[in-house]
Design a protein around this motif. Structure first.
Motif, PDB file in Angstrom:
ATOM      1  N   TYR A 275       1.160   3.237  -2.991  1.00 29.54           N
ATOM      2  CA  TYR A 275      -0.013   4.048  -3.330  1.00 29.54           C
ATOM      3  C   TYR A 275      -0.244   5.156  -2.311  1.00 29.54           C
ATOM      4  O   TYR A 275      -1.325   5.722  -2.222  1.00 29.54           O
ATOM      5  CB  TYR A 275      -1.242   3.153  -3.436  1.00 29.54           C
ATOM      6  CG  TYR A 275      -1.107   2.097  -4.521  1.00 29.54           C
ATOM      7  CD1 TYR A 275      -1.444   2.376  -5.840  1.00 29.54           C
ATOM      8  CD2 TYR A 275      -0.593   0.838  -4.210  1.00 29.54           C
ATOM      9  CE1 TYR A 275      -1.302   1.415  -6.824  1.00 29.54           C
ATOM     10  CE2 TYR A 275      -0.437  -0.132  -5.196  1.00 29.54           C
ATOM     11  CZ  TYR A 275      -0.797   0.164  -6.504  1.00 29.54           C
ATOM     12  OH  TYR A 275      -0.647  -0.775  -7.476  1.00 29.54           O
TER      13      TYR A 275
ATOM     14  N   VAL B 156      -5.747   0.498   0.205  1.00 31.16           N
ATOM     15  CA  VAL B 156      -5.635   1.486  -0.868  1.00 31.16           C
ATOM     16  C   VAL B 156      -7.018   1.675  -1.494  1.00 31.16           C
ATOM     17  O   VAL B 156      -7.757   0.709  -1.694  1.00 31.16           O
ATOM     18  CB  VAL B 156      -4.634   1.000  -1.950  1.00 31.16           C
ATOM     19  CG1 VAL B 156      -4.645   1.916  -3.162  1.00 31.16           C
ATOM     20  CG2 VAL B 156      -3.223   0.901  -1.376  1.00 31.16           C
TER      21      VAL B 156
ATOM     22  N   SER C   4       0.831  -1.210   0.000  1.00 33.43           N
ATOM     23  CA  SER C   4       0.000   0.000   0.000  1.00 33.43           C
ATOM     24  C   SER C   4       0.861   1.254   0.000  1.00 33.43           C
ATOM     25  O   SER C   4       0.420   2.320  -0.428  1.00 33.43           O
ATOM     26  CB  SER C   4      -0.949   0.003   1.205  1.00 33.43           C
ATOM     27  OG  SER C   4      -0.253   0.301   2.404  1.00 33.43           O
TER      28      SER C   4
END
Ligand SMILES: [Zn+2]
Ligand SMILES: [Zn+2]
Length: 210
Positions: A95, A102, A92
């Motif tokens: 992101y 996410v 994650s």
């Protein structure tokens, strides 16, 4: 020290904050109380932290997010803003999220453009359905004002539809609605509205951010 993501040029005194817990970005009035706060979770996450939602209400993520030891890579749930999130564990971070989750629409766009999304960038759901994360339904906006412009253009078109008789104003309900001729045979308007409604019992601080 508060982390101010950016100031809105045209709207004096407004700042943009990011929730530490869920990553939601919101616009708010600048004031000393906010500036003195170390962290600024959104209302839903703040309630969660304070345990307010435990009083007579199920937890915001009950039935959605699984306990840590039961999480499965790639599992999807709906967050309290009505958006899908995917569990990616350590990935994650790629992101911009540290908690393992996410936002699906951000992942789909980031994977497509093959670069991380900027802090100011946000995704517009073209058909108004925040659960439709097909790439064709997602539009990358450079800023909140860019996103607002898009929504304003939709309102402009809605007024044109009003003049064409496809939308009417319902005085009793104090809201616009599709003309009967349209809603009867072309669109299941009720079904559409259901999808736009925030999850019951939670405030949606950003109802237009879809
Ligand atoms: Zn939050
Ligand atoms: Zn939007």
């Amino acid at each position: 020290m508060v982390k101010i993501i950016y100031s809105i040029g045209s709207k004096k005194g407004k700042i943009v904050l990011k929730c530490e817990d869920c990553g939601e970005i919101r616009e708010t009035q600048r004031n000393t109380a906010i500036l003195e706060k170390e962290e600024h979770p959104c209302r839903a996450c703040s309630n969660k932290r304070n345990g307010k939602n435990k009083i007579g209400k199920p937890s915001w993520n009950s039935g959605h997010r699984k306990p840590q030891d039961e999480r499965q890579l790639g599992s999807i749930y709906q967050n309290h803003h009505g958006y899908y999130e995917i569990y990616l564990a350590g990935d994650s971070v790629k992101y911009g999220r540290k908690d393992g989750y996410v936002l699906m629409h951000r992942k789909v766009v980031q994977d497509n453009i093959e670069r991380p999304l900027g802090e100011k960038e946000l995704i517009h759901h073209i058909d108004g359905n925040k659960l439709n994360n097909d790439l064709s339904n997602l539009f990358l906006c450079s800023s909140m004002s860019h996103h607002r412009d898009i929504h304003n253009s939709l309102e402009e078109v809605a007024f044109q539809l009003y003049h064409l008789g496809l939308i009417t104003f319902d005085h009793e309900n104090q809201s616009y609605k599709l003309a009967p001729s349209v809603s009867n045979d072309r669109v299941d308007a009720c079904e559409f509205r259901k999808r736009l409604r925030p999850i019951k019992g939670y405030d949606n601080p950003e109802p237009s951010l879809n």
